[in-house]
Design an enzyme around this catalytic site. Structure first.
Site, PDB file in Angstrom:
ATOM      1  CG  PHE A 165      -1.226  -4.855   1.219  1.00 41.56           C
ATOM      2  CD1 PHE A 165      -2.085  -5.910   0.920  1.00 41.56           C
ATOM      3  CD2 PHE A 165      -1.341  -3.693   0.475  1.00 41.56           C
ATOM      4  CE1 PHE A 165      -3.038  -5.802  -0.075  1.00 41.56           C
ATOM      5  CE2 PHE A 165      -2.287  -3.572  -0.527  1.00 41.56           C
ATOM      6  CZ  PHE A 165      -3.143  -4.623  -0.804  1.00 41.56           C
ATOM      7  CG  ASN A 166       3.624  -9.311   3.995  1.00 42.37           C
ATOM      8  OD1 ASN A 166       3.637  -9.864   5.076  1.00 42.37           O
ATOM      9  ND2 ASN A 166       3.301  -9.953   2.877  1.00 42.37           N
ATOM     10  CD  GLU A 167       6.871  -4.469   5.109  1.00 43.41           C
ATOM     11  OE1 GLU A 167       7.520  -4.642   6.157  1.00 43.41           O
ATOM     12  OE2 GLU A 167       6.629  -5.365   4.301  1.00 43.41           O
ATOM     13  CB  THR A 168       0.834   0.365   4.344  1.00 46.63           C
ATOM     14  OG1 THR A 168      -0.083  -0.728   4.123  1.00 46.63           O
ATOM     15  CG2 THR A 168       0.236   1.628   3.774  1.00 46.63           C
ATOM     16  N   GLY A 216       0.843  -1.188   0.000  1.00 49.63           N
ATOM     17  CA  GLY A 216       0.000   0.000   0.000  1.00 49.63           C
ATOM     18  C   GLY A 216       0.880   1.241   0.000  1.00 49.63           C
TER      19      GLY A 216
END
Length: 299
Positions: free
Chosen positions: A45-48, A23
């Site tokens: 998500f795993n990362e934003t 994101g």
């Protein structure tokens, strides 16, 4: 209530719903730390990533898992820079610097003749630490037996900005059998209990690739598995240069494949060269826009 636009990009792929989803929130300067964490949790998500203003670089990027802030994230960097470039927010710049919690890192942006954008990011200087725990317990925690581990290569923690445990595996067929028990990781990873786990091998599905991997998250991050991992691929490339092919001709260019087992097939290009003290590591990848959506903040 405040409505925030989140842009979904898939990194290390040109095909939507492959590679690694991230994101990107472009109005990060208007958000508090608590709001960033809430958004990352709701996105899942795993990362934003949140690009914000920087006093020491062209921009700063902050990275949040659903559970906590990360120092650095390769795939979310690819997604963020791709978003900014494709939206015209970087103008005609082909080189920028980004401030991260792992330091200030240079980024190169190359647009090919057919307008594809490839992003190269230098990573922090690689570090390694010895794993002294139980190999049997470690193998069991990802659904394998100790006999699946590669007997001739060391199991090491590695970092080019984020710590992960690099686990050499003998054969590619073992990767389909892997089932992580992430909650067990901290008690096994006594030296670095918050580390993620990164099994890899030298057998690949794609004949053009040099290494295959999976990436299992620390239980503190609120996720289970990362589809295609930039920072881990960088330090894994350094492991290859240091322990597998240490008499290489510089620079060493490696293609890492990841994500097959969860139908998220992606590629990371890793370049490793020696310097006077250690290694310089950079990764190259791309991204693709998938969609944007709204997240409502409670406060």
């Amino acid at each position: 209530m405040k409505s925030i636009t989140v842009y979904h990009y898939d990194a290390f792929s040109k095909e939507p719903d492959k590679g690694n989803p991230a994101g990107v929130v472009l109005n990060g300067d208007e958000l508090t730390d608590v709001e960033m964490q809430e958004i990352a949790f709701k996105v899942g998500f795993n990362e934003t990533a949140f690009p914000v203003k920087s006093d020491v670089a062209d921009l700063r990027i902050r990275f949040f898992t659903p559970g906590h802030e990360m120092n650095l994230c390769g795939h979310a960097t690819m997604a963020t820079v791709y978003a900014l470039k494709s939206k015209g927010l970087l103008g005609d710049k082909t080189e920028i610097s980004i401030e991260t919690n792992a330091g200030i890192l240079p980024i190169k942006i190359n647009a090919s003749v057919d307008s594809e954008i490839f992003i190269t990011m230098k990573q922090a200087s690689p570090q390694f630490k010895e794993f002294t725990g139980s190999k049997e317990e470690l193998a069991n925690s990802i659904g394998l037996k100790e006999s699946d581990l590669h007997a001739d290569l060391p199991i090491l923690y590695g970092s080019t900005g984020t710590w992960t445990l690099l686990i050499p595996i003998k054969q590619l067929c073992a990767f389909q059998k892997m089932v992580p028990n992430n909650k067990q990781f901290p008690e096994i990873l006594k030296e670095l209990p918050k580390s993620s786990v990164h099994p890899f091998c030298l057998e690949t599905y794609d004949s053009k690739a040099d290494m295959h991997a999976r990436h299992f998250s620390s239980p503190y991050s609120g996720t289970i598995e990362d589809a295609v991992t930039g920072t881990a691929s960088g330090v894994m490339g350094t492991f290859y240069a240091k322990y597998i092919k240490n008499s290489f001709i510089e620079p060493l260019n490696l293609i890492v494949e990841q994500g097959h087992e969860i139908e998220k097939d992606g590629r990371v290009v890793v370049q490793v060269s020696k310097n006077s003290e250690s290694f310089d590591v950079q990764i190259t990848g791309n991204a693709v826009y998938v969609k944007d959506f709204q997240v409502l903040l409670e406060n």
